[in-house]
Scaffold this motif. Structure first.
Motif, PDB file in Angstrom:
ATOM      1  N   ASP B   9       0.811  -1.213   0.000  1.00 27.18           N
ATOM      2  CA  ASP B   9       0.000   0.000   0.000  1.00 27.18           C
ATOM      3  C   ASP B   9       0.852   1.274   0.000  1.00 27.18           C
ATOM      4  OD1 ASP B   9      -2.435   1.184  -0.208  1.00 27.18           O
ATOM      5  OD2 ASP B   9      -2.697   1.419   1.950  1.00 27.18           O
ATOM      6  N   LEU B  10       1.787   1.338  -0.902  1.00 27.42           N
ATOM      7  CA  LEU B  10       2.736   2.449  -0.943  1.00 27.42           C
ATOM      8  C   LEU B  10       2.118   3.696  -1.584  1.00 27.42           C
ATOM      9  CD1 LEU B  10       5.837   3.036  -0.477  1.00 27.42           C
ATOM     10  CD2 LEU B  10       6.121   2.505  -2.882  1.00 27.42           C
ATOM     11  N   ARG B  11       2.283   4.814  -0.908  1.00 32.75           N
ATOM     12  CA  ARG B  11       1.824   6.094  -1.459  1.00 32.75           C
ATOM     13  C   ARG B  11       2.968   7.083  -1.469  1.00 32.75           C
ATOM     14  NH1 ARG B  11      -3.702   6.618  -1.848  1.00 32.75           N
ATOM     15  NH2 ARG B  11      -4.743   4.767  -1.014  1.00 32.75           N
ATOM     16  N   ILE B  12       3.211   7.692  -2.635  1.00 27.87           N
ATOM     17  CA  ILE B  12       4.308   8.644  -2.749  1.00 27.87           C
ATOM     18  C   ILE B  12       3.774   9.924  -3.374  1.00 27.87           C
ATOM     19  CG2 ILE B  12       6.596   9.070  -3.738  1.00 27.87           C
ATOM     20  CD1 ILE B  12       6.841   6.010  -4.048  1.00 27.87           C
ATOM     21  N   SER B  13       4.181  11.065  -2.828  1.00 29.01           N
ATOM     22  CA  SER B  13       3.746  12.320  -3.437  1.00 29.01           C
ATOM     23  C   SER B  13       4.930  13.253  -3.639  1.00 29.01           C
ATOM     24  CB  SER B  13       2.689  12.997  -2.564  1.00 29.01           C
ATOM     25  OG  SER B  13       3.271  13.359  -1.334  1.00 29.01           O
ATOM     26  N   PHE B  14       4.771  14.196  -4.524  1.00 30.22           N
ATOM     27  CA  PHE B  14       5.790  15.205  -4.780  1.00 30.22           C
ATOM     28  C   PHE B  14       5.187  16.591  -4.599  1.00 30.22           C
ATOM     29  CE2 PHE B  14       8.024  11.699  -6.543  1.00 30.22           C
ATOM     30  CZ  PHE B  14       9.367  12.065  -6.551  1.00 30.22           C
ATOM     31  N   LYS B  64       8.042  12.530  -1.164  1.00 25.16           N
ATOM     32  CA  LYS B  64       7.779  12.059   0.184  1.00 25.16           C
ATOM     33  C   LYS B  64       6.996  10.754   0.096  1.00 25.16           C
ATOM     34  CE  LYS B  64       5.933  13.670   4.579  1.00 25.16           C
ATOM     35  NZ  LYS B  64       4.625  13.009   4.691  1.00 25.16           N
ATOM     36  N   ILE B  65       7.442   9.774   0.898  1.00 27.83           N
ATOM     37  CA  ILE B  65       6.673   8.544   0.978  1.00 27.83           C
ATOM     38  C   ILE B  65       5.633   8.768   2.061  1.00 27.83           C
ATOM     39  CG2 ILE B  65       6.764   6.090   1.500  1.00 27.83           C
ATOM     40  CD1 ILE B  65       9.610   6.113   0.302  1.00 27.83           C
ATOM     41  N   ASP B  66       4.364   8.874   1.666  1.00 27.59           N
ATOM     42  CA  ASP B  66       3.323   9.258   2.623  1.00 27.59           C
ATOM     43  C   ASP B  66       2.907   8.113   3.523  1.00 27.59           C
ATOM     44  OD1 ASP B  66       3.149  11.867   1.647  1.00 27.59           O
ATOM     45  OD2 ASP B  66       1.941  11.189  -0.044  1.00 27.59           O
ATOM     46  N   SER B  67       2.789   6.918   2.954  1.00 29.31           N
ATOM     47  CA  SER B  67       2.430   5.784   3.794  1.00 29.31           C
ATOM     48  C   SER B  67       2.805   4.503   3.080  1.00 29.31           C
ATOM     49  CB  SER B  67       0.927   5.810   4.103  1.00 29.31           C
ATOM     50  OG  SER B  67       0.217   5.609   2.901  1.00 29.31           O
ATOM     51  N   GLY B  68       2.628   3.396   3.777  1.00 28.45           N
ATOM     52  CA  GLY B  68       2.942   2.105   3.194  1.00 28.45           C
ATOM     53  C   GLY B  68       4.159   1.483   3.850  1.00 28.45           C
ATOM     54  N   GLU B  69       4.464   0.268   3.399  1.00 27.32           N
ATOM     55  CA  GLU B  69       5.611  -0.448   3.944  1.00 27.32           C
ATOM     56  C   GLU B  69       6.380  -1.085   2.804  1.00 27.32           C
ATOM     57  OE1 GLU B  69       4.565  -3.277   7.237  1.00 27.32           O
ATOM     58  OE2 GLU B  69       2.600  -2.373   6.916  1.00 27.32           O
TER      59      GLU B  69
END
Lengths: 322, 328
Positions: B9-14, B64-69
């Protein structure tokens, strides 16, 4: 049935001098295009494939006289344009255009799309005022862009849209002949298909003749009537595309075709992996230039250069063993 | 199954113009031991960012990695300190990039650069390192490695440079190799050799490969499983054979139809209309809606999630049952 030849080139050569030493003496030549005969019939597409460094782009540019040929003849609609001066060449320039590989580098970032597309019309003094504007608007629709694109700058567009702008620029002068130099290799897969379709559509609409340069055999097969395979500045095989893919005769063509990845996991093919790299075009090997990498080379290949000869059904190949 | 690497469940934003733009929107990828896992998608779908996040190479800020593992060897890589991460990177997980020539340092010999990876992670004597460099260059099929190890990158061709990159990535026997478009910049003849090499090496060394590409042909040839990504989401996942035989997402079908084969004749390709939406402008609901031939009202409001459509085969589409209809 004889088809009218639009372009015919004979024994075309383009050598680039290599200069060395403090007095820049010419020490050797890069033989980028080394004696090529090719004729392109009106309204057809010739595909040109080969690995990087084989001279395919140089050939395209030399045919358009964007590069001065070293020797040989270029005949465009029965006019020998090989030695024309820049001013005598100008009327012919309207007839022949080019679309480049990189749509990010080939459009001037400081010019609006309208100026980019109409630049040719201005130079050749064709149409003016409202007529020119209307024509350009029509052209934008033809290549699948909206009219409001005209007042924007290239950076506002995606790769596929930029390539459409480059195509519109090429079409503005109503050319007969377009060199397409890897026009889709910088684009995404789904967009590539759109641009290929556009090229096919435009060809039917305007009776265009293409020299379609690509390293992707799948695309070339799709769009071409005839395919020429180039290796180290020479054409090693040329034939109608159906025949070439069904019955490749030159070992190099066979290997090229076997290396193309096919989107079908159930089809396990035997791949022949080529050993080594393309030799330097400065000192090409003696005899057949492919012999150091050829899996079936014999003694003769190392000494005697094979001629491009007809083996029937319009299929020409240069290999001793065919 | 035994996974060496699990992305959950990886979330990445810029950051862009003062806003945060999500480029990877909750994706999960499992990489089992010794398998080649393909990730396919167009530019901007988030595949490269995902790969970089595994190596913790996302520039922060603006990324930025917002959430996940990212689970590797039982621990979450996202919680590792920079120092701990350095001991993993290039050692147990390594990566090769698209542009081999710009990935090598022009002022050092290739032998030197491979040795650097060895001296960073392993405790070997100078002699041992030199032997290992020779062994690696031989392994990746570079002719005359004795001589070649003293060459500078500019003396090598693209294919040779990519082999050097692979040798460097393999220097410490990684458990996972991430290959980001490893053959895109190379000729087909060279590409075939590099793919064969990657495949051979995973058999010989038992490493897992995360192979990122836009070319379905490459996926069909070497990958065991495929994840199809579109606009920051995984839209379909399954075994390679299943995906190609029976795709359940209209985007996968579109991609398959966009690739000209070596068989058919001059006719129009079934192109996907339109372009990929930009990350700051993703629509509500399904992100493929504007380009989809099967779109219905529901697609514009509700986001489809990955649902089971077959054995270990999932697709995120409200109309997955109707997808078969578009193929003609």
């Amino acid at each position: 049935m004889s088809v009218k030849e639009l372009i015919k080139i004979e024994k075309l050569k383009k050598y680039f001098p290599i200069k060395s030493g403090i007095i820049s003496r010419v020490s050797n030549y890069v033989k980028a295009v080394d004696g090529i005969d090719l004729s392109i019939p009106e309204g057809q597409t010739i595909g040109l494939v080969g690995e990087s460094g084989c001279g395919k782009t140089t050939l395209g540019k030399t045919i358009l006289k964007l590069l001065e040929p070293t020797s040989g003849e270029i005949i465009f609609e029965n006019n020998n344009i090989t030695h024309l001066s820049a001013s005598k060449m100008r009327p012919f320039r309207r007839e022949m255009q080019i679309v480049f590989q990189d749509p990010y580098g080939s459009l001037n970032p400081r010019m609006k799309v309208e100026s980019i597309v109409s630049e040719g019309l201005v130079i050749h003094n064709i149409l003016s005022g409202k007529d020119r504007k209307d024509f350009i608007r029509e052209l934008m629709r033809t290549v699948g862009l909206r009219e409001d694109a005209l007042s924007r700058y290239p950076h506002e567009f995606s790769g596929g849209q930029r390539q459409r702008i480059a195509i519109a620029r090429a079409l503005a002068l109503k050319p007969k002949f377009i060199v397409c130099d890897e026009p889709i290799s910088a684009l995404d897969v789904s967009v590539q298909a759109q641009i290929i379709n556009l090229f096919i559509e435009l060809q039917e609409k305007f009776k265009l003749t293409y020299l379609f340069i690509s390293h992707d055999l799948r695309v070339v097969r799709h769009i071409s009537d005839k395919v020429a395979v180039m290796y180290l500045g020479k054409i090693v095989e040329i034939s109608p595309s159906k025949e070439l893919y069904k019955n490749p005769l030159h070992p190099y063509t066979q290997i090229l075709i076997s290396c193309v990845p096919i989107a079908d996991p159930s089809r396990k093919r035997v791949k022949t992996v080529l050993k080594g790299d393309v030799p330097s075009p400065i000192n090409p090997p003696f005899g057949c230039s492919f012999h150091p990498r050829c899996p079936i080379a014999v003694e003769k290949c190392k000494t005697v250069e094979p001629e491009l000869r007809d083996v029937g059904s319009d299929h020409l190949v240069s290999c001793h063993l065919v | 199954m035994d996974n060496v690497l699990e992305i959950k469940d990886l979330r990445i934003s810029f950051a862009s113009d003062g806003k945060r733009v999500e480029v990877v929107g909750g994706i999960s990828i499992n990489v089992p031991k010794g398998k080649i896992i393909g990730v396919v998608g167009e530019s901007g779908c988030g595949k490269t960012v995902t790969a970089l996040s595994v190596m913790r190479l996302i520039p922060e800020p603006p990324g930025k990695i917002d959430s996940g593992e990212i689970i590797f060897d039982g621990a979450d890589l996202l919680h590792y300190s920079d120092r701990d991460m350095r001991s993993i990177r290039g050692n147990r997980i390594s990566m090769i990039f698209q542009e081999p020539i710009s990935s090598l340092n022009p002022v050092f010999t290739v032998g030197n650069q491979i040795e650097e990876a060895l001296s960073t992670h392993l405790n070997l004597s100078k002699q041992e390192r030199k032997e290992r460099v020779l062994e690696l260059l031989t392994l990746v099929g570079i002719p005359a490695p004795q001589r070649r190890m003293h060459n500078y990158p500019h003396e090598m061709s693209g294919g040779m440079s990519q082999r050097v990159m692979i040798a460097m990535a393999l220097a410490c026997n990684p458990e996972v190799l991430i290959a980001d478009e490893p053959t895109t910049a190379l000729d087909v003849t060279i590409q075939a050799g590099i793919l064969e090499l990657i495949n051979d090496l995973r058999v010989k060394m038992g490493m897992a490969v995360l192979l990122i590409t836009h070319d379905l042909g490459i996926i069909a040839e070497v990958a065991d499983e495929v994840y199809v990504m579109y606009a920051g989401k995984v839209v379909e996942h399954g075994y390679t054979a299943d995906i190609f035989r029976e795709p359940h997402h209209p985007y996968t079908v579109g991609l398959l139809n966009s690739v000209p084969g070596l068989q058919e004749n001059k006719e129009m390709l079934n192109a996907i209309p339109g372009v990929v939406p930009s990350p700051d402008n993703f629509p509500d609901g399904c992100r493929f809606q504007d380009r989809c031939p099967l779109v219905i009202d529901k697609c514009r409001t509700d986001e489809p999630l990955l649902e089971q459509v077959g054995n270990a085969h999932t697709a995120a589409c409200w109309r997955r049952a109707e997808v078969k209809k578009i193929e003609n």
